[in-house]
Write an enzyme that holds these catalytic residues in place. Structure first.
Site, PDB file in Angstrom:
ATOM      1  N   LYS A   1       0.102   4.244  -0.364  1.00  0.00           N
ATOM      2  CA  LYS A   1      -0.555   5.446   0.167  1.00  0.00           C
ATOM      3  C   LYS A   1      -0.300   6.626  -0.783  1.00  0.00           C
ATOM      4  O   LYS A   1      -0.209   6.422  -1.990  1.00  0.00           O
ATOM      5  CB  LYS A   1      -0.097   5.708   1.601  1.00  0.00           C
TER       6      LYS A   1
ATOM      7  N   GLU B   1      -5.650  -4.775  10.525  1.00  0.00           N
ATOM      8  CA  GLU B   1      -4.646  -3.734  10.709  1.00  0.00           C
ATOM      9  C   GLU B   1      -4.966  -2.930  11.970  1.00  0.00           C
ATOM     10  O   GLU B   1      -5.770  -1.988  11.922  1.00  0.00           O
ATOM     11  CB  GLU B   1      -4.638  -2.780   9.510  1.00  0.00           C
TER      12      GLU B   1
ATOM     13  N   GLU C   1      -7.044   4.851   7.547  1.00  0.00           N
ATOM     14  CA  GLU C   1      -6.806   6.259   7.200  1.00  0.00           C
ATOM     15  C   GLU C   1      -8.004   6.840   6.453  1.00  0.00           C
ATOM     16  O   GLU C   1      -8.291   8.034   6.558  1.00  0.00           O
ATOM     17  CB  GLU C   1      -5.500   6.375   6.387  1.00  0.00           C
TER      18      GLU C   1
ATOM     19  N   GLY D   1       2.315   2.418  10.751  1.00  0.00           N
ATOM     20  CA  GLY D   1       3.310   3.484  10.633  1.00  0.00           C
ATOM     21  C   GLY D   1       4.017   3.835  11.924  1.00  0.00           C
ATOM     22  O   GLY D   1       4.709   4.852  12.001  1.00  0.00           O
TER      23      GLY D   1
ATOM     24  N   ASN E   1       0.863  -1.180   0.000  1.00  0.00           N
ATOM     25  CA  ASN E   1       0.000   0.000   0.000  1.00  0.00           C
ATOM     26  C   ASN E   1       0.899   1.230   0.000  1.00  0.00           C
ATOM     27  O   ASN E   1       1.466   1.586   1.027  1.00  0.00           O
ATOM     28  CB  ASN E   1      -0.893  -0.038   1.250  1.00  0.00           C
TER      29      ASN E   1
ATOM     30  N   HIS F   1      -9.664   1.213   4.674  1.00  0.00           N
ATOM     31  CA  HIS F   1      -8.403   1.432   5.396  1.00  0.00           C
ATOM     32  C   HIS F   1      -8.645   2.430   6.529  1.00  0.00           C
ATOM     33  O   HIS F   1      -9.432   3.373   6.382  1.00  0.00           O
ATOM     34  CB  HIS F   1      -7.337   1.963   4.432  1.00  0.00           C
TER      35      HIS F   1
ATOM     36  N   SER G   1       3.124  -2.010  10.433  1.00  0.00           N
ATOM     37  CA  SER G   1       4.550  -2.092  10.756  1.00  0.00           C
ATOM     38  C   SER G   1       5.162  -3.454  10.450  1.00  0.00           C
ATOM     39  O   SER G   1       6.007  -3.943  11.205  1.00  0.00           O
ATOM     40  CB  SER G   1       4.794  -1.687  12.215  1.00  0.00           C
TER      41      SER G   1
HETATM   42  P1  PGA Z   1       2.672   0.385   7.631  1.00  0.00           P
HETATM   43  O1  PGA Z   1       1.220   0.599   6.982  1.00  0.00           O
HETATM   44  O2  PGA Z   1       3.222  -0.911   7.073  1.00  0.00           O
HETATM   45  O3  PGA Z   1       3.456   1.578   7.184  1.00  0.00           O
HETATM   46  O4  PGA Z   1       2.489   0.313   9.114  1.00  0.00           O
HETATM   47  C1  PGA Z   1       0.345  -0.475   6.774  1.00  0.00           C
HETATM   48  C2  PGA Z   1      -0.936  -0.004   6.171  1.00  0.00           C
HETATM   49  O5  PGA Z   1      -1.418   1.076   6.530  1.00  0.00           O
HETATM   50  O6  PGA Z   1      -1.517  -0.683   5.302  1.00  0.00           O
END
Ligand code: PGA
Length: 251
Positions: free
Chosen positions: A13, A167, A99, A173, A11, A97, A211
């Site tokens: 983003k 998640e 976000e 992140g 992803n 997601h 992460s």
């Molecule tokens: P990350 O993000 O691996 O940077 O923690 C995962 C995600 O949001 O899909």
């Protein structure tokens, strides 16, 4: 792991301009030698890059969008439909997601409509669920995830057209992850819910996200009910993403 084929999804983003994206994909393809035989690899770049990376430039990897609108077309300025993603060469789309849920106020009902739009367009929906840190601290992590599943899974829920991504919001992140026991417990709970709902729980792929890095991928991906990973930050570095792909047990 059963006979479910694992998947490593990247992803990106809101990251990536054409030149760096092309370089990243070329670097990744060189490291993997093309699409690996032991797992599916799906890259989810910003929509602007989907046509920029076309034909042979796709290197045989799977491609996906990061979000879609519930409608096929219409007066929805700035939005992109599942049909458009399909037209741009996608086979998958991430929906729900955290976000999107946090930054755009997406509700479970809206996420469900998006997952159903994905199915309508012939895409596989990667449906994200996960608790916040406060919800976990309150002992409600499984309750939250089950409520999100019940509210946002498409009504025609089937392993061929939906993948679940667990998640935890607090792990995205941050460099922090749940313990292996916590991941295993949540994935088991999700599979049990899928089985209650469809009778086909064993057929669904359930990805872990939050992460995932080269140094923790092997132990997370080895868990029985973890069928792959949804990777954010580490998917932007070819060496790291390749290391995660390499750590994935084959099937
Ligand atoms: P990350 O993000 O691996 O940077 O923690 C995962 C995600 O949001 O899909």
């Amino acid at each position: 792991m059963s006979d479910r084929r694992p998947m490593i999804a990247g992803n990106w983003k809101m990251n990536g301009l054409r030149e760096e994206a092309l370089a990243l994909i070329a670097d990744l393809a060189e490291r993997t030698g093309g699409p690996p035989s032991h797992c599916d690899v799906v890259l989810c770049p910003p929509a602007t890059l989907l046509h920029a990376v076309d034909g042979a430039g796709r290197r045989g990897f799977g491609w996906g969008g990061q979000d879609c609108h519930a409608e096929a077309n219409g007066a929805h300025t700035g939005d992109i439909s599942a049909e458009m993603l399909r037209d741009a060469g996608c086979g998958h789309v991430i929906v729900g997601h955290s976000e999107r849920r946090a930054d755009h106020g997406e509700t479970d009902a809206q996420v469900r409509a998006k997952a159903e739009a994905a199915q309508r367009a012939g895409l596989v929906a990667i449906l994200c669920v996960g608790e916040t840190e406060a919800e976990r601290d309150a002992g409600d992590a499984e309750g939250v995830v089950v409520r999100q599943l019940a509210g946002s899974a498409p009504s025609a829920l089937a392993p061929e057209t939906a993948i679940i991504a667990y998640e935890p919001v607090w792990a995205i992140g941050t460099g922090r992850t749940p313990t292996l026991e916590e991941i295993a417990a949540m994935h088991g709970r999700i599979r049990a819910w899928l089985d209650e709902r469809t009778g086909q729980g064993a057929g669904f792929r359930i990805l872990y996200g939050g992460s995932v890095k080269p140094d923790n991928a092997a132990e997370i991906l080895a868990l029985a009910d973890v069928d792959g990973a949804l990777v954010g930050g580490a998917s932007l570095k070819a060496a790291d993403f390749h290391a995660i792909i390499a750590a994935c047990p084959g099937n």
